[in-house]
Design a protein around this motif. Structure first.
Motif, PDB file in Angstrom:
ATOM      1  N   ALA A  95      -0.898   4.623   6.840  1.00  0.00           N
ATOM      2  CA  ALA A  95      -1.577   3.724   5.905  1.00  0.00           C
ATOM      3  C   ALA A  95      -1.952   2.431   6.599  1.00  0.00           C
ATOM      4  O   ALA A  95      -1.153   1.826   7.300  1.00  0.00           O
ATOM      5  CB  ALA A  95      -0.659   3.420   4.723  1.00  0.00           C
ATOM      6  N   PRO A  96      -3.207   1.955   6.409  1.00  0.00           N
ATOM      7  CA  PRO A  96      -3.638   0.718   7.046  1.00  0.00           C
ATOM      8  C   PRO A  96      -3.099  -0.499   6.320  1.00  0.00           C
ATOM      9  O   PRO A  96      -2.820  -0.461   5.134  1.00  0.00           O
ATOM     10  CB  PRO A  96      -5.161   0.776   6.918  1.00  0.00           C
ATOM     11  N   ALA A  97      -2.975  -1.603   7.026  1.00  0.00           N
ATOM     12  CA  ALA A  97      -2.566  -2.857   6.398  1.00  0.00           C
ATOM     13  C   ALA A  97      -3.717  -3.422   5.600  1.00  0.00           C
ATOM     14  O   ALA A  97      -4.877  -3.154   5.889  1.00  0.00           O
ATOM     15  CB  ALA A  97      -2.129  -3.852   7.474  1.00  0.00           C
ATOM     16  N   PRO A  98      -3.432  -4.208   4.557  1.00  0.00           N
ATOM     17  CA  PRO A  98      -4.502  -4.820   3.781  1.00  0.00           C
ATOM     18  C   PRO A  98      -5.389  -5.697   4.647  1.00  0.00           C
ATOM     19  O   PRO A  98      -4.915  -6.367   5.561  1.00  0.00           O
ATOM     20  CB  PRO A  98      -3.757  -5.661   2.735  1.00  0.00           C
ATOM     21  N   ALA A  99      -6.679  -5.690   4.368  1.00  0.00           N
ATOM     22  CA  ALA A  99      -7.609  -6.523   5.109  1.00  0.00           C
ATOM     23  C   ALA A  99      -7.440  -7.979   4.699  1.00  0.00           C
ATOM     24  O   ALA A  99      -6.861  -8.302   3.672  1.00  0.00           O
ATOM     25  CB  ALA A  99      -9.043  -6.065   4.863  1.00  0.00           C
ATOM     26  N   SER A 100      -7.977  -8.880   5.498  1.00  0.00           N
ATOM     27  CA  SER A 100      -7.781 -10.301   5.244  1.00  0.00           C
ATOM     28  C   SER A 100      -8.985 -10.967   4.607  1.00  0.00           C
ATOM     29  O   SER A 100      -9.076 -12.183   4.562  1.00  0.00           O
ATOM     30  CB  SER A 100      -7.470 -11.015   6.567  1.00  0.00           C
ATOM     31  N   PRO A 113     -13.536  -0.844   6.374  1.00  0.00           N
ATOM     32  CA  PRO A 113     -12.852  -0.274   5.206  1.00  0.00           C
ATOM     33  C   PRO A 113     -12.079  -1.321   4.438  1.00  0.00           C
ATOM     34  O   PRO A 113     -11.532  -2.266   4.995  1.00  0.00           O
ATOM     35  CB  PRO A 113     -11.914   0.782   5.825  1.00  0.00           C
ATOM     36  N   ARG A 114     -12.048  -1.139   3.103  1.00  0.00           N
ATOM     37  CA  ARG A 114     -11.364  -2.050   2.213  1.00  0.00           C
ATOM     38  C   ARG A 114     -10.208  -1.332   1.523  1.00  0.00           C
ATOM     39  O   ARG A 114     -10.259  -0.123   1.305  1.00  0.00           O
ATOM     40  CB  ARG A 114     -12.340  -2.573   1.146  1.00  0.00           C
ATOM     41  N   PRO A 115      -9.148  -2.058   1.126  1.00  0.00           N
ATOM     42  CA  PRO A 115      -8.000  -1.414   0.475  1.00  0.00           C
ATOM     43  C   PRO A 115      -8.324  -0.929  -0.936  1.00  0.00           C
ATOM     44  O   PRO A 115      -9.074  -1.573  -1.679  1.00  0.00           O
ATOM     45  CB  PRO A 115      -6.941  -2.518   0.436  1.00  0.00           C
ATOM     46  N   LEU A 116      -7.727   0.194  -1.295  1.00  0.00           N
ATOM     47  CA  LEU A 116      -7.812   0.740  -2.647  1.00  0.00           C
ATOM     48  C   LEU A 116      -6.416   1.208  -3.038  1.00  0.00           C
ATOM     49  O   LEU A 116      -5.791   1.986  -2.303  1.00  0.00           O
ATOM     50  CB  LEU A 116      -8.791   1.914  -2.697  1.00  0.00           C
ATOM     51  N   TYR A 117      -5.925   0.739  -4.173  1.00  0.00           N
ATOM     52  CA  TYR A 117      -4.600   1.123  -4.661  1.00  0.00           C
ATOM     53  C   TYR A 117      -4.768   1.967  -5.919  1.00  0.00           C
ATOM     54  O   TYR A 117      -5.631   1.686  -6.757  1.00  0.00           O
ATOM     55  CB  TYR A 117      -3.751  -0.120  -4.927  1.00  0.00           C
ATOM     56  N   LEU A 118      -3.929   2.986  -6.047  1.00  0.00           N
ATOM     57  CA  LEU A 118      -4.111   3.998  -7.091  1.00  0.00           C
ATOM     58  C   LEU A 118      -2.843   4.157  -7.919  1.00  0.00           C
ATOM     59  O   LEU A 118      -1.749   4.377  -7.381  1.00  0.00           O
ATOM     60  CB  LEU A 118      -4.497   5.333  -6.457  1.00  0.00           C
ATOM     61  N   GLY A 119      -2.994   4.059  -9.246  1.00  0.00           N
ATOM     62  CA  GLY A 119      -1.872   4.240 -10.156  1.00  0.00           C
ATOM     63  C   GLY A 119      -1.768   5.671 -10.628  1.00  0.00           C
ATOM     64  O   GLY A 119      -2.767   6.406 -10.678  1.00  0.00           O
ATOM     65  N   THR A 120      -0.563   6.082 -11.017  1.00  0.00           N
ATOM     66  CA  THR A 120      -0.306   7.466 -11.409  1.00  0.00           C
ATOM     67  C   THR A 120       0.898   7.507 -12.343  1.00  0.00           C
ATOM     68  O   THR A 120       1.510   6.488 -12.649  1.00  0.00           O
ATOM     69  CB  THR A 120      -0.025   8.333 -10.166  1.00  0.00           C
ATOM     70  N   TYR A 121       1.223   8.705 -12.803  1.00  0.00           N
ATOM     71  CA  TYR A 121       2.496   8.967 -13.488  1.00  0.00           C
ATOM     72  C   TYR A 121       3.358   9.813 -12.559  1.00  0.00           C
ATOM     73  O   TYR A 121       3.025  10.959 -12.257  1.00  0.00           O
ATOM     74  CB  TYR A 121       2.276   9.718 -14.797  1.00  0.00           C
ATOM     75  N   THR A 122       4.466   9.241 -12.092  1.00  0.00           N
ATOM     76  CA  THR A 122       5.334  10.002 -11.208  1.00  0.00           C
ATOM     77  C   THR A 122       6.171  11.031 -11.960  1.00  0.00           C
ATOM     78  O   THR A 122       6.661  11.993 -11.364  1.00  0.00           O
ATOM     79  CB  THR A 122       6.280   9.058 -10.440  1.00  0.00           C
TER      80      THR A 122
END
Length: 396
Positions: A30-35, A57-66
């Protein structure tokens, strides 16, 4: 609702039989967040087209139901190309249970997630090394939405299951302190077909003067003042929708005088006026979603930063409704619907520049991406991205 069971809102979005689910790669790559300094205050916030267009590339975070069958194992990590919209998987942040909604701190250093369980909690994650900074109880059941107050010192969360709103302090590291307030929506009584209050969203008004909470169970929009020293809420106004509307999500027009309310149960939207002095929200008449008769479970409505267009996610219809915004925000004109390219679009979000729109499709376990043109048109960018039980997409 027990920890392993389905609340009403989760039952509505239960997975269709046989839906394919693809796991994200391990978090090792996983890449580190961009600045880049462009900000995105929360997953539901409209973009700013004036922001500098990023490169790379820009960060994308994804929500789910575990806890759902076929669900994820934590917050999904990905990147996207801001020009093409192409998404690339990049791992998972583990240790967060049922992170169905996400928000970012204004300084972009900390990610916050709800833990949508019977013993509800909110969790902070430091993005520089993806360290989970800990969780705090929301004092209620099934928190489904959260947002960071613009000053960055308070986290607000909505407990759907118990119909309450919680406040937590945020320290200098981004970590959360013990809850400073919990306000339960004990009045008015539940609307038709509802067994109790169901707080579904909590946001701060554009002027920063009021906290607005939308309650689906009581057909009510509550306005509060936040004491920024004590972290406590005082109700100052209350607005009712028509009985049985089931208000779910409210988004302000950039001008700050109007807002748009998505009503889940009766399949409508409404234009609302907002008085920044009193905090009072006045709900206008019901308007069509363009999806035909019956409920299509409208989920979320967004407004472009220039205030000219609005988009509504329709879960049952699997579409996005397009509206032209007229009269300086006072009127919505239905333009039509566009297929979302997935099943059950639970949440939508703009990229910071407003040129892309992301749709998290719960039942198909995919994220679809659209180019947004200056005339309000939507055009699919390419193939859907597989993401387990995708219920939230947060592009930065």
């Amino acid at each position: 609702m027990d920890r392993g069971g389905w609340s009403r809102r989760r039952f509505v979005g239960a997975l269709a039989g046989g839906a394919a689910v693809a796991a994200l790669p391990s978090c090792g790559g996983a890449p580190a967040p961009a600045s880049d300094p462009a900000t995105a205050p929360e997953a539901s916030t409209s973009p700013s087209r004036g922001a500098r267009r990023p490169s790379g590339p820009r960060p994308l975070y994804l929500g789910t139901y575990t806890s759902a069958e076929g669900g994820g194992t934590g917050v999904g990590l990905a990147t996207y190309d801001p020009g093409t919209g192409r998404i690339t998987g990049a791992g998972t942040i583990g240790g967060v249970g049922d992170p169905s909604y996400l928000a970012i701190h204004p300084d972009r250093r900390t990610l916050y997630a709800v833990d949508e369980r019977d013993d509800g909690a909110v969790t902070a994650v430091r993005l520089s090394d993806r360290k989970v900074l800990g969780s705090r109880s929301t004092g209620g059941a099934a928190p489904c939405h959260l947002s960071v107050h613009p000053g960055g010192r308070w986290l607000l969360s909505a407990n759907y299951g118990s119909g309450s709103v919680a406040v937590h302090p945020i320290d200098a590291s981004g970590a959360l302190g013990e809850r400073t307030d919990l306000v339960r929506h004990s009045a008015p009584p539940p609307g038709p077909g509802q067994e109790g209050p169901h707080a579904h969203q909590v946001v701060t008004s554009p002027d920063g003067g009021h906290v607005i909470a939308v309650d689906l169970g009581t057909d009510t929009v509550h306005s509060y003042r936040l004491d920024e020293k004590a972290g406590t809420l005082t109700e100052v106004a209350r607005a009712r929708t028509r009985p049985g509307a089931g208000p779910r999500h409210l988004t302000f027009h950039p001008g700050g005088r109007y807002a748009y309310l998505a009503n889940e149960v009766d399949n409508t939207v409404a234009v609302c006026s907002y008085d920044k002095t009193s905090g009072r929200v006045t709900v206008g008449g019901a308007q069509s979603t363009g999806t035909g008769p019956g409920s299509s479970y409208p989920a979320q409505i967004l407004v472009t930063a220039n205030g000219r267009y609005a988009y509504l996610a329709n879960r049952g219809h699997n579409s996005l409704t397009r509206y032209a915004v007229e009269a300086k925000g006072a009127r919505l004109r239905l333009l039509g619907t566009v297929p979302v390219g997935g099943d059950f679009p639970r949440q939508i979000a703009f990229s910071p520049e407003g040129t892309l729109l992301f749709a998290a499709n719960q039942k198909s376990s995919t994220v679809t991406v659209f180019h947004v043109d200056e005339g309000g048109g939507l055009r699919r960018t390419g193939e859907s991205f597989p993401s387990p039980v995708a219920v939230c997409a947060l592009p930065l």
